[in-house]
Design a protein around this motif. Sequence first.
Motif, PDB file in Angstrom:
ATOM      1  N   THR A  20       0.844  -1.190   0.000  1.00  0.00           N
ATOM      2  CA  THR A  20       0.000   0.000   0.000  1.00  0.00           C
ATOM      3  C   THR A  20       0.879   1.239   0.000  1.00  0.00           C
ATOM      4  OG1 THR A  20      -1.817   1.111   1.114  1.00  0.00           O
ATOM      5  CG2 THR A  20      -0.143   0.147   2.532  1.00  0.00           C
ATOM      6  N   THR A 182      -7.154   9.751   6.084  1.00  0.00           N
ATOM      7  CA  THR A 182      -5.974   8.954   5.761  1.00  0.00           C
ATOM      8  C   THR A 182      -5.877   8.848   4.247  1.00  0.00           C
ATOM      9  OG1 THR A 182      -6.228   7.650   7.785  1.00  0.00           O
ATOM     10  CG2 THR A 182      -4.819   6.742   6.070  1.00  0.00           C
ATOM     11  N   PHE A 183      -4.682   9.106   3.708  1.00  0.00           N
ATOM     12  CA  PHE A 183      -4.479   9.082   2.262  1.00  0.00           C
ATOM     13  C   PHE A 183      -3.530   7.935   1.918  1.00  0.00           C
ATOM     14  CE2 PHE A 183      -5.219  13.438   3.619  1.00  0.00           C
ATOM     15  CZ  PHE A 183      -6.309  13.785   2.841  1.00  0.00           C
ATOM     16  N   CYS A 184      -4.019   7.000   1.132  1.00  0.00           N
ATOM     17  CA  CYS A 184      -3.200   5.826   0.826  1.00  0.00           C
ATOM     18  C   CYS A 184      -3.317   5.412  -0.641  1.00  0.00           C
ATOM     19  CB  CYS A 184      -3.594   4.663   1.731  1.00  0.00           C
ATOM     20  SG  CYS A 184      -5.364   4.286   1.707  1.00  0.00           S
ATOM     21  N   GLY A 185      -3.847   6.266  -1.489  1.00  0.00           N
ATOM     22  CA  GLY A 185      -4.004   5.901  -2.893  1.00  0.00           C
ATOM     23  C   GLY A 185      -3.675   7.047  -3.822  1.00  0.00           C
ATOM     24  N   ASP A 186      -4.686   7.533  -4.557  1.00  0.00           N
ATOM     25  CA  ASP A 186      -4.501   8.627  -5.501  1.00  0.00           C
ATOM     26  C   ASP A 186      -4.102   9.909  -4.759  1.00  0.00           C
ATOM     27  OD1 ASP A 186      -4.477  10.154  -7.755  1.00  0.00           O
ATOM     28  OD2 ASP A 186      -6.662  10.285  -7.950  1.00  0.00           O
ATOM     29  N   LYS A 201     -12.385  13.461  -1.243  1.00  0.00           N
ATOM     30  CA  LYS A 201     -12.500  12.479  -2.321  1.00  0.00           C
ATOM     31  C   LYS A 201     -11.278  11.562  -2.383  1.00  0.00           C
ATOM     32  CE  LYS A 201     -15.477  15.277  -5.307  1.00  0.00           C
ATOM     33  NZ  LYS A 201     -15.615  15.957  -6.627  1.00  0.00           N
ATOM     34  N   SER A 203      -9.416  10.695   0.222  1.00  0.00           N
ATOM     35  CA  SER A 203      -9.210   9.979   1.475  1.00  0.00           C
ATOM     36  C   SER A 203      -9.714   8.540   1.378  1.00  0.00           C
ATOM     37  CB  SER A 203      -9.937  10.709   2.606  1.00  0.00           C
ATOM     38  OG  SER A 203      -9.891   9.945   3.789  1.00  0.00           O
ATOM     39  N   CYS A 204      -8.962   7.642   2.025  1.00  0.00           N
ATOM     40  CA  CYS A 204      -9.410   6.248   2.091  1.00  0.00           C
ATOM     41  C   CYS A 204      -9.993   5.939   3.469  1.00  0.00           C
ATOM     42  CB  CYS A 204      -8.252   5.299   1.779  1.00  0.00           C
ATOM     43  SG  CYS A 204      -6.772   5.562   2.778  1.00  0.00           S
ATOM     44  N   SER A 205     -10.299   6.988   4.234  1.00  0.00           N
ATOM     45  CA  SER A 205     -10.941   6.812   5.537  1.00  0.00           C
ATOM     46  C   SER A 205     -12.428   6.540   5.346  1.00  0.00           C
ATOM     47  CB  SER A 205     -10.739   8.053   6.402  1.00  0.00           C
ATOM     48  OG  SER A 205      -9.379   8.388   6.520  1.00  0.00           O
ATOM     49  N   ASP A 206     -13.084   6.218   6.440  1.00  0.00           N
ATOM     50  CA  ASP A 206     -14.520   5.985   6.420  1.00  0.00           C
ATOM     51  C   ASP A 206     -15.227   7.274   5.998  1.00  0.00           C
ATOM     52  OD1 ASP A 206     -17.137   5.320   6.798  1.00  0.00           O
ATOM     53  OD2 ASP A 206     -17.014   5.113   8.974  1.00  0.00           O
TER      54      ASP A 206
END
Length: 321
Positions: A20, A182-186, A201, A203-206
Amino acid sequence: MEKPRLPRELLLSMGPGNTTMIVTEFIILGFGDLKKLNPLLFLVFGAIYLVTISRNFLLVALVITQQGLQTPMSFFLANLSCLEVCYTSNIVPKMLVDLLREIRVIAMVGCIIQLYFFGTLGGTECYLLAVMSYDHYLAVCRPLHYPALMHRALCGGLVIGSWLSGFTVAAAFQAAMVSSLTFCGDNKIDHFFCDLKPLQKLSCSDPYLVNLVCMSLTALVTLAPFGLTLGSYWRILSVILHTPSKIGRQKAFSTCSSHVVVVTLFYGTLILVYAIPLAGQVPAVNKTFSLLYTVVTPMCNPLIYSLRNRDVKEALRKLGI
């Protein structure tokens, strides 16, 4: 033209064949679909920024130096002008630099700082506009008691309270945002600065928790001062409608009209961007309305007050401007 480079990302292994990416910086897409117009946009926004800075500083200088502008409303207006300079300077200089760059990168820390001051100064403006509305309420609804009620100590306290409220509420907002996102992608922000909705948009958080935190704190920042502003003008409108003299009604309306225009521009664009779902979903619409309250409105405010304020026009006339 600078050499393109890839954004830095921290790779964390989560198991065999599973990796990741933790984002450490963002790419600001800006006006990516208008790349050929970037030089023209640089000139236009650069000129608007210079006009904004010069007009607001001129208004502050007039309030400080001209005896006829030593009034509570002029004091509030000078603070609003200082606020507008800080507000637009948080965004426009970085945007101008990005218009001349191929790869527009901003570090995570830089993005959070920009978002913090954006929220801080925006919140402060909400409170300051409410204070100015209260000042108009006293001037129109209680004119005989106005000098005793709106004394220098109260004016200073209201201004200090507006700035402190903006900074403290924004600090709480920022702490909640950092803890919930939390940012873990784009890592590509489809905007010209670090705004709240584009970050949401990415963020990979809930999303439910993020939206709950954002909506709660945004309501705290905007709804309370907006309610005070509406309440003040509701009372002012009631007094104006019950004023038998046509001259009295015109005088009361002249006192408040410029501030009503500024409040409408400020809250109108905020509502279009953050309260209407379509504006947040369409990046082009979001950027257009965001330009209004980050670039255009700070330039227009001193002009609006100058055109409607006889004391300001008289001070400008004395200086030959």
